[in-house]
Motif scaffolding. Sequence first.
Motif, short mmCIF file in Angstrom:
data_model
loop_
_atom_site.label_atom_id
_atom_site.label_comp_id
_atom_site.label_asym_id
_atom_site.label_seq_id
_atom_site.Cartn_x
_atom_site.Cartn_y
_atom_site.Cartn_z
N TYR A 89 33.11 -36.96 32.08
CA TYR A 89 32.72 -37.72 33.27
C TYR A 89 31.84 -36.88 34.18
CZ TYR A 89 33.18 -40.23 37.70
OH TYR A 89 32.92 -40.89 38.89
N ALA A 90 32.20 -35.60 34.36
CA ALA A 90 31.41 -34.73 35.23
C ALA A 90 30.00 -34.55 34.71
CB ALA A 90 32.10 -33.37 35.35
N MET A 112 27.87 -31.68 42.98
CA MET A 112 28.88 -30.62 43.05
C MET A 112 29.74 -30.58 41.78
SD MET A 112 30.23 -30.70 47.00
CE MET A 112 30.77 -32.41 46.90
N LEU A 113 30.12 -31.74 41.29
CA LEU A 113 30.96 -31.79 40.11
C LEU A 113 30.21 -31.28 38.88
CD1 LEU A 113 33.57 -32.59 38.71
CD2 LEU A 113 32.78 -34.97 38.67
N PHE A 114 28.94 -31.65 38.75
CA PHE A 114 28.14 -31.23 37.61
C PHE A 114 27.93 -29.71 37.63
CE2 PHE A 114 24.13 -30.34 35.46
CZ PHE A 114 24.27 -31.06 34.28
N VAL A 115 27.58 -29.20 38.80
CA VAL A 115 27.36 -27.75 38.92
C VAL A 115 28.64 -26.99 38.61
CG1 VAL A 115 26.82 -25.89 40.55
CG2 VAL A 115 25.44 -27.98 40.53
N TYR A 116 29.76 -27.45 39.13
CA TYR A 116 31.04 -26.79 38.85
C TYR A 116 31.36 -26.82 37.37
CZ TYR A 116 36.08 -26.19 38.47
OH TYR A 116 37.32 -25.76 38.08
N ALA A 117 31.22 -28.00 36.74
CA ALA A 117 31.59 -28.13 35.34
C ALA A 117 30.69 -27.27 34.44
CB ALA A 117 31.52 -29.60 34.92
N GLY A 165 40.06 -28.07 37.06
CA GLY A 165 39.25 -28.49 38.20
C GLY A 165 38.64 -29.86 37.99
N CYS A 166 38.19 -30.13 36.77
CA CYS A 166 37.64 -31.46 36.48
C CYS A 166 38.70 -32.54 36.63
CB CYS A 166 37.04 -31.48 35.07
SG CYS A 166 35.53 -30.51 34.88
N VAL A 181 32.25 -24.06 32.52
CA VAL A 181 32.32 -24.16 31.06
C VAL A 181 31.40 -23.13 30.40
CG1 VAL A 181 31.82 -25.66 29.10
CG2 VAL A 181 33.03 -26.57 31.07
N SER A 182 30.21 -22.94 30.97
CA SER A 182 29.30 -21.94 30.41
C SER A 182 29.89 -20.54 30.52
CB SER A 182 27.96 -22.00 31.14
OG SER A 182 27.36 -23.27 31.00
N LEU A 183 30.50 -20.26 31.68
CA LEU A 183 31.12 -18.95 31.86
C LEU A 183 32.28 -18.76 30.89
CD1 LEU A 183 31.34 -16.30 33.46
CD2 LEU A 183 32.79 -17.54 35.11
N GLY A 184 33.10 -19.80 30.75
CA GLY A 184 34.23 -19.70 29.84
C GLY A 184 33.79 -19.56 28.39
#
Length: 454
Positions: free
Chosen positions: A139-140, A56-61, A87-88, A65-68
């Motif tokens: 870390y993510a 979950m953390l990897f997918v969110y990060a 969020g991280c 980040v890619s979107l930003g």
Amino acid sequence: MATEYGQGYGFDGGPGYPGSTGRRRHRLPVALRAPVEGRTWRELGHVLLSLPISIMLFVYAVTMVSLGAGLLVTFLGVPVLAAALAGCRGFGALERLRARALLDLEVAEPEPLRARKPGAMAWMGAVLKSGASWRALLYALLHLPWAVFSFAVAVNVWVLGWGLLTYPLWFWVLPMYAGQDGVQLYGDETHQIYLDNPFEITMTALVGLLLTIAMPWIVRALTMVDRLMVHGLLGPSRLVSRVVELESDRGVVVDTAAADLRRIERDLHDGAQARLVALAMDLGLAKEKLQEDPEAAARMVDEAHGEVKTALQELRDLARGIHPAVLTDRGLDAALSAVASRCTVQVGVEVDLTERPAPAIEGIAYFTVSELLQNVSKHAGATWAGVEVWRVENRLMLQVVDNGRGGADVSRGSGLAGLAERLDAVDGILVVDSPAGGPTRVTAELPWRGAYVR
């Protein structure tokens, strides 16, 4: 500085303290009880939970980040990146809580966000400039590969170990329901080897026992990497920790200096100053009686002379308490020998220094030994004490030993605690070894800072 020797050492201790009544005694060796201990199950639970949490953390990060990064051509990229980093940081707080609950790892919170101005723009700037935010993002990204590896290793070792260990209990299921004699160890077109006879079943269980015994240590090794990642990436940076430590030490130094100034003022006001005022009054009365009663005036002058000697001695003692002249002129060896000569017990002094430290360190070393010898005189009940001073690389070592009753304890907030705080303010260390009944050994370390300059 008063320190209560012989009190508060705490030999009844608590659970786990050697010799205490609260210590739990285990009959099984640690290797046999480790597979079923609570610590092992908590660490295994941490490894198992790491995989879904890391996904979950990897997918969110990665998504945020890619979107930003893709939206940086517009203004929307900045708030999206800030939200990703925030969020991280939130996930990092949860990871610290999980590490505290399952790994007994206490990690302090990283440095807080410091926005110079109120408002959303200032907050986004603080998030993007914060090193803790980028460490949480790192870390993510790094934790997922490790979580996959540790999950696979832990699950396979745990299932295989317990499965083989309990094989004698369930191998009968295979011939009855699976149509084979046992677990197949090897098989090809012409040969099949099954673990089906008593010897093979016993050896299988022994292999399972070895894997089960090794499983806690394997899981513990896996969680050591988690501990390092949480501590290094989700905690405060070394620079921030050092800044906080220096700010605390500065406060201790300021408080100590203020206390010393108040002590000097009090000693001057209550001692030498009051005595000099009385001396001036006595001399005034003697002057008035000089014509009428010369004998009485002579007696008053003689008494005033004694008061002068006493006042001079008090001023000399006060000056020695501020900074003794013998320390400046002749160094630690002579200064500590002078302190030892005033102690109420026999004191041996041995100073092994080829050069002198910086004046500040030399002064701290002198007053440390002086206060420790005062404690020996007042509280230890000793008949002998020894002082040793030497240098080890870039550290100045001090050691005071006495054969008194022991029981000195820094944790009771006594004089030793204040002395430890003073040493800590200059990156020093105070270690007290004082079992009940003695002897007491107090070791102090100070940084060696430069040579003495006159």
